[in-house]
Design a protein around this motif. Structure first.
Motif, PDB file in Angstrom:
ATOM      1  N   GLY A  45      -0.298   4.497  -0.370  1.00  0.00           N
ATOM      2  CA  GLY A  45      -1.026   5.743  -0.101  1.00  0.00           C
ATOM      3  C   GLY A  45      -1.144   6.572  -1.363  1.00  0.00           C
ATOM      4  O   GLY A  45      -1.466   6.056  -2.431  1.00  0.00           O
ATOM      5  N   ASP A  46      -0.837   7.867  -1.223  1.00  0.00           N
ATOM      6  CA  ASP A  46      -0.960   8.768  -2.383  1.00  0.00           C
ATOM      7  C   ASP A  46       0.386   8.978  -3.089  1.00  0.00           C
ATOM      8  O   ASP A  46       0.562   9.951  -3.825  1.00  0.00           O
TER       9      ASP A  46
ATOM     10  N   SER B 239       3.409  -0.014   3.560  1.00  0.00           N
ATOM     11  CA  SER B 239       2.239   0.231   4.417  1.00  0.00           C
ATOM     12  C   SER B 239       1.987   1.724   4.599  1.00  0.00           C
ATOM     13  O   SER B 239       1.935   2.234   5.719  1.00  0.00           O
ATOM     14  N   ILE B 240       1.880   2.426   3.490  1.00  0.00           N
ATOM     15  CA  ILE B 240       1.616   3.863   3.592  1.00  0.00           C
ATOM     16  C   ILE B 240       0.096   4.065   3.471  1.00  0.00           C
ATOM     17  O   ILE B 240      -0.511   3.620   2.488  1.00  0.00           O
ATOM     18  N   PRO B 241      -0.521   4.696   4.487  1.00  0.00           N
ATOM     19  CA  PRO B 241      -1.978   4.855   4.413  1.00  0.00           C
ATOM     20  C   PRO B 241      -2.395   5.931   3.420  1.00  0.00           C
ATOM     21  O   PRO B 241      -1.592   6.804   3.054  1.00  0.00           O
ATOM     22  N   ASP B 242      -3.639   5.863   2.985  1.00  0.00           N
ATOM     23  CA  ASP B 242      -4.168   6.917   2.105  1.00  0.00           C
ATOM     24  C   ASP B 242      -4.063   8.261   2.823  1.00  0.00           C
ATOM     25  O   ASP B 242      -4.129   8.325   4.050  1.00  0.00           O
TER      26      ASP B 242
ATOM     27  N   TRP C 274      -1.375  10.027   2.665  1.00  0.00           N
ATOM     28  CA  TRP C 274       0.063  10.280   2.864  1.00  0.00           C
ATOM     29  C   TRP C 274       0.825   9.878   1.615  1.00  0.00           C
ATOM     30  O   TRP C 274       0.472   8.909   0.947  1.00  0.00           O
TER      31      TRP C 274
ATOM     32  N   PHE D 164       6.678   5.814   7.470  1.00  0.00           N
ATOM     33  CA  PHE D 164       5.946   4.550   7.309  1.00  0.00           C
ATOM     34  C   PHE D 164       6.852   3.538   6.621  1.00  0.00           C
ATOM     35  O   PHE D 164       7.733   3.918   5.852  1.00  0.00           O
TER      36      PHE D 164
ATOM     37  N   ASN E 128       1.643  14.713   4.431  1.00  0.00           N
ATOM     38  CA  ASN E 128       0.183  14.613   4.242  1.00  0.00           C
ATOM     39  C   ASN E 128      -0.308  15.520   3.125  1.00  0.00           C
ATOM     40  O   ASN E 128      -1.493  15.634   2.871  1.00  0.00           O
TER      41      ASN E 128
ATOM     42  N   SER F 122       0.876  -1.188   0.000  1.00  0.00           N
ATOM     43  CA  SER F 122       0.000   0.000   0.000  1.00  0.00           C
ATOM     44  C   SER F 122       0.902   1.223   0.000  1.00  0.00           C
ATOM     45  O   SER F 122       1.741   1.364   0.892  1.00  0.00           O
TER      46      SER F 122
END
Ligand code: AMP
Length: 418
Positions: free
Chosen positions: A255-256, A306-309, A311, A302, A291, A253
């Motif tokens: 993220g952005d 494993s980068i969350p949405d 970020w 991160f 962010n 993952s």
């Protein structure tokens, strides 16, 4: 093949292809004359020997038309000052025979922007590639390109190519012109020689372990480079925005973060090929994410898978840098192309600054280091370390093509395709 150092220019006229494509301000004043200074050793050698020099260059993209904003007449004062002689100017590079014939030993003449003539680039103008008449137009243009190159050649006894920045172009002044000089009357200039030696030092004569650090924004622009390097390097560090295409392809993952979906299969192919060839690929293990895409973004670290949405990865993390430092300091040859983060934002420039330091330290310990092709050059300059690496290339596109393993027409026209 003759070399510039051994050649005696006494009594000869040399036509020198230089790269005077310097930035100008709105008043036509040169804002950065690095490229003019880069050509000085060659130009001064001709004059010191008792020769006369005819300088030719392009500036900007006038697309085959006269454009006063891109006239090289604007740089005459700067070139005169740097060269220490009053430079004469020929305001039509295709009709400079008289000015060239009048030149005396020790004198210098600058020709107007070569790209005011479409023949310089040799591409047909005003006709679409899809047009059925395109092939004919192209043939006709290639014929007039030869004529143009012959005219330029007729001004001088000797041809010197010192324009590494355009060495990847097969233009009238960079390659075609060489056909009109015998092999004892054409040579590379000092800057070109340095660039070619630097490339050979990494691609042909590398000491091992050889590490390439490839960063930057996109896999698509570096795929050719990576593929060619897989046959040469022991370690390949992949950093910067392009890493995220690899992580996503591996199922992570991201993220952005920046990535190219269509390049994911190629990224996996690169990893497989590296394994087969015994090349150690080092991707970043964790990233400093923001962010928003801004210098004042909030920062969090991160793991790269494993980068969350919300970020996006924007700089190398201390954990990745620790691994990369060890690889770099254990290398005998280092090639660095592309920043490992958004180094234009000071808050996300730390990783790229650290890489610059490690490359400088490895160089101090005896490694050969070449920094070239695009933004990594700006990075070593930004961190004041340009004089602490073995060589910083002056040619972005030309250096990239050379690292891709492509033959540079500007070099091949003089030394052959070896
Ligand atoms: P290139 O011209 O391909 O060498 O790319 C250089 C650019 O890559 C620079 O403008 C950097 O800001 C950009 N870059 C490096 N890392 C990242 C990243 N993680 N996200 C977005 N852009 C990046």
């Amino acid at each position: 093949m003759v070399t510039i150092d051994k050649f005696n220019f006494n009594g000869k006229k040399a036509i020198v292809r230089v790269d005077f494509n310097v930035p100008l301000d709105e008043n036509g004043k040169v804002t950065d004359d690095t490229r003019i200074r880069g050509a000085l050793p060659t130009l001064k050698k001709v004059l010191a020997d008792g020769g006369a020099v005819i300088m030719m260059s392009h500036m900007g993209k006038p697309k085959g038309k006269v454009n006063p904003k891109l006239s090289l007449s604007q740089i005459v004062p700067n070139v005169s000052e740097r060269l220490g002689v009053e430079v004469k100017f020929a305001d039509d590079c295709g009709k400079a025979a008289e000015a060239a014939a009048a030149l005396q030993p020790g004198e210098a003449l600058l020709l107007e922007n070569l790209r005011f003539y479409p023949e310089e680039e040799g591409k047909p103008v005003g006709i679409d590639k899809a047009d059925p008449a395109y092939d004919e137009a192209k043939k006709a243009m290639k014929a007039s390109q030869k004529e143009f190159a012959k005219t330029l050649a007729s001004y001088a006894d000797v041809y010197v190519n010192d324009a590494f920045g355009t060495a990847h172009r097969k233009h009238a002044s960079t390659a075609v012109i060489a056909d009109y000089f015998d092999e004892n009357s054409k040579m590379l200039g000092y800057l070109m020689e340095k660039e070619v030696t630097a490339i050979d030092n990494v691609l042909k004569n590398a000491q091992h372990p050889f590490t390439a650090i490839i960063g930057g924004s996109k896999v698509s622009s570096k795929l050719g480079v990576i593929k060619n390097l897989l046959d040469k390097v022991d370690n390949l560090i992949i950093g910067g925005g392009m890493g995220f295409t690899f992580f996503k392809a591996q199922g992570g993952s991201i993220g952005d973060s920046l990535h190219e979906d269509d390049l994911m299969p190629e990224a996996l192919n690169v990893l497989k090929a590296a394994e087969e060839k015994g090349v150690k690929i080092s991707l970043s293990v964790a990233t400093v994410a923001g962010n928003k895409f801004s210098n004042d973004a909030e920062q969090k670290i991160f793991e790269t898978h494993s980068i969350p949405d919300g970020w996006e990865g924007m700089d190398a993390s201390p954990a990745s840098l620790k691994i990369w430092k060890e690889i770099i300091l254990n290398s005998k040859t280092i090639l660095w192309n592309g920043p490992v983060g958004v180094f234009e934002f000071p808050n996300f420039a730390k990783g790229t600054g650290e890489i610059a330091k490690y490359v400088a330290e490895a160089t101090q310990n005896g490694a050969y280091s070449l920094v070239g092709g695009g933004d990594s050059v700006a990075a070593v300059n930004k961190f004041g370390l340009a004089d602490q690496v073995s060589y910083v290339s002056t040619g972005g596109g030309a250096m990239l093509e050379a690292i891709e393993g492509k033959i540079l027409p500007g070099v091949a026209a003089i030394v052959g395709e070896k």
